[in-house]
Design a protein around this motif. Structure first.
Motif, mmCIF file in Angstrom:
data_model
loop_
_atom_site.group_PDB
_atom_site.id
_atom_site.type_symbol
_atom_site.label_atom_id
_atom_site.label_comp_id
_atom_site.label_asym_id
_atom_site.label_seq_id
_atom_site.Cartn_x
_atom_site.Cartn_y
_atom_site.Cartn_z
ATOM 1 N N GLU A 102 0.961 -1.205 0.103
ATOM 2 C CA GLU A 102 -0.056 -0.129 0.021
ATOM 3 C C GLU A 102 0.772 1.298 0.163
ATOM 4 N N ILE A 103 2.063 1.262 0.808
ATOM 5 C CA ILE A 103 2.774 2.406 0.681
ATOM 6 C C ILE A 103 3.196 2.707 -0.770
ATOM 7 N N LEU A 104 4.003 1.625 -1.261
ATOM 8 C CA LEU A 104 4.590 1.798 -2.449
ATOM 9 C C LEU A 104 3.487 2.027 -3.709
ATOM 10 N N LYS A 105 2.363 1.562 -3.705
ATOM 11 C CA LYS A 105 1.332 2.052 -4.514
ATOM 12 C C LYS A 105 0.818 3.678 -4.231
ATOM 13 N N LYS A 106 1.004 3.981 -2.899
ATOM 14 C CA LYS A 106 0.667 5.500 -2.999
ATOM 15 C C LYS A 106 1.678 6.232 -3.370
ATOM 16 N N TYR B 272 8.549 -2.323 -5.659
ATOM 17 C CA TYR B 272 8.386 -1.120 -6.394
ATOM 18 C C TYR B 272 8.484 -1.075 -7.876
ATOM 19 N N TYR B 273 9.714 -1.880 -8.378
ATOM 20 C CA TYR B 273 10.107 -1.935 -9.721
ATOM 21 C C TYR B 273 8.566 -2.573 -10.513
ATOM 22 N N ASP B 274 8.100 -3.689 -9.666
ATOM 23 C CA ASP B 274 7.024 -4.505 -10.263
ATOM 24 C C ASP B 274 5.630 -3.790 -10.526
ATOM 25 N N LEU B 275 5.636 -2.827 -9.520
ATOM 26 C CA LEU B 275 4.273 -2.073 -9.713
ATOM 27 C C LEU B 275 4.564 -0.916 -10.468
ATOM 28 N N GLY B 276 5.640 -0.676 -11.021
ATOM 29 C CA GLY B 276 5.829 0.474 -11.881
ATOM 30 C C GLY B 276 6.617 1.644 -11.546
#
Length: 261
Positions: free
Chosen positions: A173-177, A209-213
């Motif tokens: 959730e932190i990384l998506k945000k 983080y990388y995989d989420l873009g």
């Protein structure tokens, strides 16, 4: 291009490193660009707030003196807590920053480094509270560039390093945000000094983080003294490059500038 985007001078209460000495050291090590990120931590009895006016004036003088030898940028490391957000917003609105690191150094005004916050808590409670505080601060405060040493609680965990898998949901959730808000994360080479088992943040977090873009990465030594300036940044750049990252960033007036790794 070699940069160091996490540097503390004598304007931080935990450093005696003179700004001009730090600049000369970076030049000797052939670092092309550095950003000063002295501590600002409000409501903490053991620290004193960074004198931002004097800090800025010294930076401006050094920037002019060394303009033909190195690129200097001006930032701060904001040790934000949910209840101190208005104080940091006031600081940010008063000054023309290039770069802001959002870090979590304490919760409820209790420090991690001296175990005040951890006392009487289980490892699960410590780690979940840490990541929840970061996530909540991200909801409330937007004027930052990157999340600082994201899993730094590992270095102050009295039980040892908590497994990322145990907090994967909140990390996600932190990384998506961060990505949705256009923010980045830093790769902080202090892990070597603290003898941690992995990078800071860990390879797992970087891969998430990388995989989420995620694409916004800075590199910083978190230096407080001469021998740490630029420490192992070139080595860590190669590691993240092998993970798939193709770029890193510098900042000017809070805007990211992308460079090939």
């Amino acid at each position: 291009m070699l940069t160091d985007y996490h540097m503390h001078t004598s304007f931080s209460p935990d450093s005696q490193f003179d700004m001009e000495d730090e600049i000369r050291c970076a030049i000797e090590k052939k670092i092309q660009e550095i950003c000063f990120t002295d501590h600002v931590d409000h409501n903490i009895l053991v620290n004193q707030d960074c004198p931002l006016k004097e800090y800025r004036m010294r930076y401006e003088a050094c920037k002019e003196k060394y303009q033909n030898q190195i690129v200097l940028k001006w930032g701060a490391e904001f040790g934000v807590q949910t209840h101190t957000v208005p104080l940091f917003q006031k600081d940010f609105d008063m000054y023309d920053f290039d770069f802001i690191i959002l870090s979590c150094h304490q919760i409820q005004d209790l420090e991690f480094w001296n175990q005040q916050f951890q006392k009487g808590k289980s490892q699960k409670e410590i780690n979940e509270a840490y990541y929840q505080e970061i996530y909540q601060c991200m909801q409330l405060y937007k004027d930052y560039s990157v999340l600082g040493h994201l899993d730094a609680i590992k270095r102050d965990d009295p039980y040892g390093e908590y497994e990322d898998d145990q907090v994967e949901d909140i990390l996600m959730e932190i990384l998506k945000k961060a990505i949705s808000d256009g923010k980045g994360i830093e790769v902080n080479t202090s892990n070597f000094r603290y003898h941690l088992s992995d990078l800071t943040p860990s390879r797992k977090i970087l891969k998430m983080y990388y995989d989420l873009g995620g694409k916004i990465l800075t590199f910083g030594s978190d230096t407080h003294q001469k021998e740490h300036v630029g420490y192992k940044i070139e080595e860590v750049k190669e590691i993240v490059k092998d993970m798939g990252f193709k770029e890193f960033v510098t900042f000017e007036k809070m805007k990211p500038i992308f460079h090939l790794l």
